[in-house]
Design a protein around this motif. Structure first.
Motif, PDB file in Angstrom:
ATOM      1  N   UNK A   1      -3.525  45.810  18.804  1.00  0.00           N
ATOM      2  CA  UNK A   1      -1.596  45.039  19.089  1.00  0.00           C
ATOM      3  C   UNK A   1      -1.940  44.028  19.170  1.00  0.00           C
TER       4      UNK A   1
ATOM      5  N   UNK B   1     -13.801  50.231  30.532  1.00  0.00           N
ATOM      6  CA  UNK B   1     -13.049  49.603  30.665  1.00  0.00           C
ATOM      7  C   UNK B   1     -11.724  48.793  29.754  1.00  0.00           C
ATOM      8  N   UNK B   2     -10.424  47.923  29.953  1.00  0.00           N
ATOM      9  CA  UNK B   2      -9.483  48.127  28.936  1.00  0.00           C
ATOM     10  C   UNK B   2      -9.116  46.212  29.322  1.00  0.00           C
TER      11      UNK B   2
ATOM     12  N   UNK C   1      -5.249  32.060  28.715  1.00  0.00           N
ATOM     13  CA  UNK C   1      -5.284  30.643  29.298  1.00  0.00           C
ATOM     14  C   UNK C   1      -3.714  29.696  28.655  1.00  0.00           C
ATOM     15  N   UNK C   2      -2.947  30.460  28.073  1.00  0.00           N
ATOM     16  CA  UNK C   2      -1.800  30.416  27.732  1.00  0.00           C
ATOM     17  C   UNK C   2      -0.458  29.068  27.806  1.00  0.00           C
TER      18      UNK C   2
ATOM     19  N   UNK D   1       8.479  37.044  29.554  1.00  0.00           N
ATOM     20  CA  UNK D   1       8.311  35.814  30.688  1.00  0.00           C
ATOM     21  C   UNK D   1       8.979  36.097  32.179  1.00  0.00           C
TER      22      UNK D   1
ATOM     23  N   UNK E   1       4.769  35.427  38.434  1.00  0.00           N
ATOM     24  CA  UNK E   1       4.666  35.482  36.728  1.00  0.00           C
ATOM     25  C   UNK E   1       4.773  36.983  36.776  1.00  0.00           C
TER      26      UNK E   1
ATOM     27  N   UNK F   1       4.096  39.195  33.225  1.00  0.00           N
ATOM     28  CA  UNK F   1       4.183  39.762  31.257  1.00  0.00           C
ATOM     29  C   UNK F   1       4.107  41.044  30.496  1.00  0.00           C
TER      30      UNK F   1
ATOM     31  N   UNK G   1       4.479  42.846  27.533  1.00  0.00           N
ATOM     32  CA  UNK G   1       4.556  42.566  25.579  1.00  0.00           C
ATOM     33  C   UNK G   1       4.966  44.181  25.382  1.00  0.00           C
ATOM     34  N   UNK G   2       3.869  45.091  24.447  1.00  0.00           N
ATOM     35  CA  UNK G   2       3.915  46.175  23.839  1.00  0.00           C
ATOM     36  C   UNK G   2       2.889  46.945  24.954  1.00  0.00           C
ATOM     37  N   UNK G   3       2.756  46.222  25.759  1.00  0.00           N
ATOM     38  CA  UNK G   3       1.433  46.933  26.917  1.00  0.00           C
ATOM     39  C   UNK G   3       2.202  47.161  27.936  1.00  0.00           C
ATOM     40  N   UNK G   4       1.564  47.916  29.300  1.00  0.00           N
ATOM     41  CA  UNK G   4       1.657  47.282  30.592  1.00  0.00           C
ATOM     42  C   UNK G   4       2.074  46.085  30.721  1.00  0.00           C
TER      43      UNK G   4
ATOM     44  N   UNK H   1       1.537  42.715  33.292  1.00  0.00           N
ATOM     45  CA  UNK H   1       0.839  42.529  34.232  1.00  0.00           C
ATOM     46  C   UNK H   1       1.354  41.533  35.136  1.00  0.00           C
TER      47      UNK H   1
ATOM     48  N   UNK I   1      -2.402  44.841  35.646  1.00  0.00           N
ATOM     49  CA  UNK I   1      -1.808  45.644  35.254  1.00  0.00           C
ATOM     50  C   UNK I   1      -1.155  46.578  36.059  1.00  0.00           C
TER      51      UNK I   1
ATOM     52  N   UNK J   1      -8.730  48.537  34.368  1.00  0.00           N
ATOM     53  CA  UNK J   1      -8.298  46.995  32.998  1.00  0.00           C
ATOM     54  C   UNK J   1      -8.896  45.899  33.535  1.00  0.00           C
ATOM     55  N   UNK J   2      -9.255  44.657  32.946  1.00  0.00           N
ATOM     56  CA  UNK J   2      -9.233  44.366  33.284  1.00  0.00           C
ATOM     57  C   UNK J   2      -8.255  42.617  33.349  1.00  0.00           C
ATOM     58  N   UNK J   3      -8.561  42.151  34.161  1.00  0.00           N
ATOM     59  CA  UNK J   3      -7.849  40.589  34.689  1.00  0.00           C
ATOM     60  C   UNK J   3      -7.314  39.771  33.927  1.00  0.00           C
ATOM     61  N   UNK J   4      -6.151  39.229  33.602  1.00  0.00           N
ATOM     62  CA  UNK J   4      -5.702  38.048  32.462  1.00  0.00           C
ATOM     63  C   UNK J   4      -5.763  37.157  33.416  1.00  0.00           C
ATOM     64  N   UNK J   5      -6.474  35.818  32.692  1.00  0.00           N
ATOM     65  CA  UNK J   5      -6.133  35.115  33.084  1.00  0.00           C
ATOM     66  C   UNK J   5      -5.239  34.116  32.159  1.00  0.00           C
ATOM     67  N   UNK J   6      -3.924  33.305  32.488  1.00  0.00           N
ATOM     68  CA  UNK J   6      -3.318  32.626  31.944  1.00  0.00           C
ATOM     69  C   UNK J   6      -3.374  31.061  31.899  1.00  0.00           C
TER      70      UNK J   6
END
Lengths: 91, 248
Positions: A55, A75-76, A84-85, B118, B154, B156, B158-161, B163, B215, B223-228
């Motif tokens: 992706x 784990x996905x 960090x965007x 976003x 917030x 986000x 994308x092509x993914x589910x 978040x 997600x 699924x791992x969390x995302x840190x923006x």
């Protein structure tokens, strides 16, 4: 397809799963993925199986190689390249 | 809708309401005398209590690079705000008012050639006080201070589910402004006053940490969390509004 020890690991186009082939017997076993995979890697030192889903934002699934691959051992990681965007000045 | 269109719409709405209230205040023979007498009666009978409700709209300016993900402009709509205020003149301090305000705003943006969406929203809930001496009984400059709570979301896509994450922060506001009200007794038969409001100031808020985007997928994969990162949302703001005051 990638090889590690007596096994070959491969992802399939058009389906959300990957296969492990026992090279000694030729027996294949399929395992599910959360989405279609593009490449697969085996990290022998860390005993991990890494599937790259190809992706643009970065999506990977990691399985513990010491156990049979399943949702419970995976784990996905999604949107990895957006990390960090908010701290970056964008064009 | 840009800020000039909102400003024109706000002023037009005020003009319609003031025109309607002026029509209510007019009478036939001896109308001027009756109106003046009503104004004197209303002013002399006022006990220093009053409640008001106001709606406001404006913009906030944000120059931090963290906002680049939400668009190219350095300003975003301060959204809409609703305020309730209570006049404390009966305490002997002429022109002191306490108020509660709720403000909502949001911003959406497509980045990276439309591949990433976003969506950001914020709600501010604050209590404050304002002071300003009345000039001619209808106009006053104001100094305002408020503090309270902010919640932001917030998401986000994308092509993914999708978040998303929600944060909770402290917020404070300081501003100078004005309030103009119709004279007491202007609206015959009711202790009500219509008005215009405006302010310019600074909104300060603790930085929102969007470090746990989860997600929204409903499958069984872990699924791992995302840190923006951190999104600062302090900045200069302004708004205009209209209010309705009931006094007794």
């Amino acid at each position: 397809v990638t090889f590690s020890g007596p096994f070959a690991y491969g992802v399939f186009r058009g389906t959300a799963d990957f296969g492990i082939f026992d090279l000694s017997t030729g027996h294949p076993t399929d395992y599910p993925l959360p989405m279609e995979g593009e490449r697969i890697f085996v990290l022998e030192d860390q005993e991990l199986i890494l599937v790259d889903h190809g992706r643009r934002e970065g999506a990977f699934t990691v399985f513990r190689g010491s156990e049979e691959p399943s949702m419970d051992t995976a784990r996905v990681f999604e949107n990895v390249f957006l990390r960090d965007l908010l701290g970056q000045e964008l064009p | 809708m840009n800020w000039t269109t909102r400003l024109i719409g706000t002023l037009a709405a005020c003009g319609v309401m003031l025109g309607a209230s002026a029509a209510v205040a007019q009478t036939t023979d001896g109308g001027e005398d009756v109106a003046a007498e009503a104004e004197v009666d209303a002013a002399s009978s006022w006990t220093g209590h009053g409640v008001g409700i106001a709606v406001r709209t404006g913009s906030q300016y944000e120059t931090d690079p963290g906002f680049d993900a939400l668009g190219d402009a350095n300003a975003f709509p301060a959204g809409g705000a609703v305020e309730l205020d209570y006049r404390l003149d009966y305490l002997g301090v002429d022109g002191l008012t306490t108020f509660a305000t709720a403000r909502w705003t949001g911003r959406s943006a497509e980045r990276f050639s439309g591949q990433t969406d976003f969506d950001w929203t914020r709600g501010l809930y604050m209590l404050g006080a304002q002071y300003g001496p009345w000039e001619f009984g209808t106009f006053r400059p104001l100094a305002r201070l408020a503090a309270g709570y902010s919640t932001q979301r917030l998401a986000v896509s994308t092509s993914q589910p999708t978040m998303s994450d929600r944060t909770h922060d402290l917020a404070g506001m300081g501003s100078i402004g004005f309030e103009w009200l119709t004279p007491r007794g202007f609206i015959k038969g009711a202790p009500m006053r219509l008005g215009l409001l405006g302010q310019v100031g600074y909104l300060a808020q603790t930085s929102a940490e969007f470090d746990d985007l989860n997600s929204e997928s409903d499958d069984d994969w872990s699924r791992a969390a995302l840190d923006l990162g951190t999104l600062p949302t302090s900045g200069v703001f302004w708004d205009l509004g209209i209010n309705l005051v009931y006094e007794w």
